[in-house]
Scaffold this motif. Structure first.
Motif, PDB file in Angstrom:
ATOM      1  N   ALA A  28      -3.172   2.241  -9.018  1.00  0.00           N
ATOM      2  CA  ALA A  28      -4.360   2.253  -8.157  1.00  0.00           C
ATOM      3  C   ALA A  28      -5.068   0.901  -8.201  1.00  0.00           C
ATOM      4  O   ALA A  28      -5.524   0.394  -7.176  1.00  0.00           O
ATOM      5  CB  ALA A  28      -5.309   3.377  -8.580  1.00  0.00           C
ATOM      6  N   CYS A  33      -3.230  -1.743  -6.094  1.00  0.00           N
ATOM      7  CA  CYS A  33      -3.356  -1.644  -4.640  1.00  0.00           C
ATOM      8  C   CYS A  33      -4.810  -1.791  -4.202  1.00  0.00           C
ATOM      9  O   CYS A  33      -5.135  -1.639  -3.032  1.00  0.00           O
ATOM     10  CB  CYS A  33      -2.737  -0.362  -4.104  1.00  0.00           C
ATOM     11  SG  CYS A  33      -3.664   1.135  -4.415  1.00  0.00           S
ATOM     12  N   ARG A  62       0.802  -1.222   0.000  1.00  0.00           N
ATOM     13  CA  ARG A  62       0.000   0.000   0.000  1.00  0.00           C
ATOM     14  C   ARG A  62       0.838   1.277   0.000  1.00  0.00           C
ATOM     15  O   ARG A  62       0.401   2.312  -0.453  1.00  0.00           O
ATOM     16  CB  ARG A  62      -0.955  -0.006   1.179  1.00  0.00           C
ATOM     17  CG  ARG A  62      -2.126  -0.960   0.963  1.00  0.00           C
ATOM     18  CD  ARG A  62      -3.173  -0.699   2.014  1.00  0.00           C
ATOM     19  NE  ARG A  62      -4.560  -0.690   1.682  1.00  0.00           N
ATOM     20  CZ  ARG A  62      -5.173  -0.350   0.570  1.00  0.00           C
ATOM     21  NH1 ARG A  62      -4.508   0.013  -0.466  1.00  0.00           N
ATOM     22  NH2 ARG A  62      -6.471  -0.364   0.463  1.00  0.00           N
ATOM     23  N   ARG A  81       1.043   3.279  -3.125  1.00  0.00           N
ATOM     24  CA  ARG A  81      -0.056   4.201  -3.471  1.00  0.00           C
ATOM     25  C   ARG A  81       0.329   5.621  -3.089  1.00  0.00           C
ATOM     26  O   ARG A  81       0.091   6.564  -3.825  1.00  0.00           O
ATOM     27  CB  ARG A  81      -1.337   3.751  -2.744  1.00  0.00           C
ATOM     28  CG  ARG A  81      -2.501   4.676  -2.947  1.00  0.00           C
ATOM     29  CD  ARG A  81      -2.987   4.584  -4.403  1.00  0.00           C
ATOM     30  NE  ARG A  81      -4.092   5.474  -4.592  1.00  0.00           N
ATOM     31  CZ  ARG A  81      -3.992   6.649  -5.203  1.00  0.00           C
ATOM     32  NH1 ARG A  81      -2.864   7.073  -5.691  1.00  0.00           N
ATOM     33  NH2 ARG A  81      -5.064   7.400  -5.353  1.00  0.00           N
ATOM     34  N   ASP A  85      -7.431   0.013  -5.075  1.00  0.00           N
ATOM     35  CA  ASP A  85      -8.179   1.262  -4.922  1.00  0.00           C
ATOM     36  C   ASP A  85      -8.943   1.542  -6.215  1.00  0.00           C
ATOM     37  O   ASP A  85      -8.535   2.360  -7.036  1.00  0.00           O
ATOM     38  CB  ASP A  85      -7.221   2.397  -4.588  1.00  0.00           C
ATOM     39  CG  ASP A  85      -7.932   3.663  -4.147  1.00  0.00           C
ATOM     40  OD1 ASP A  85      -9.152   3.774  -4.372  1.00  0.00           O
ATOM     41  OD2 ASP A  85      -7.255   4.538  -3.593  1.00  0.00           O
TER      42      ASP A  85
END
Length: 121
Positions: A98, A101, A66, A69, A103
């Motif tokens: 993105a 990760c 993470r 990001r 998202d």
């Protein structure tokens, strides 16, 4: 990048862009961001292509976590500080990072932003 020290007064942008492309290919995000910092220290102008390569290295890192990001956000902030607008290559790397990760919201937002700018290739 040690050989770059042989250029006076500093290595040309094209040398750094080549190394950053290698970092992207070899999936070395920390090294890519270190090169961006080295460019800043040597007062070598940064380009959107250089930042896109750094983001590609972040997006394709073999051991994703993470924290990468946050690195994407850092690269965008650096681009803004250099008064550079994101290019299609930058947006592609952002969407990929993105997505990796998890998202989905950010991936969609970057895609929509690129489309609104007409950079949806």
């Amino acid at each position: 990048a040690r050989f770059l020290g042989h250029f006076e007064p500093s290595p040309p942008l094209v040398a750094f862009e080549g190394l950053l492309q290698c970092c992207a290919t070899q999936r070395l995000p920390e090294r890519a961001l270190g090169l961006i910092e080295e460019m800043r220290q040597l007062d070598v102008p940064r380009s959107a292509a250089a930042y896109a390569s750094a983001l590609r290295a972040v997006a394709t890192a073999p051991q994703w976590h993470r924290a990468y990001r946050e690195l994407s956000d850092e690269v965008l902030d650096l681009m803004e500080g250099d008064d550079l607008a994101p290019t299609p290559a930058v947006y592609r790397a952002l969407v990929e990072a993105a997505g990796r990760c998890g998202d989905d919201g950010a991936a969609t937002a970057y895609f929509d932003e690129a489309r609104a700018r007409g950079d949806h290739r």
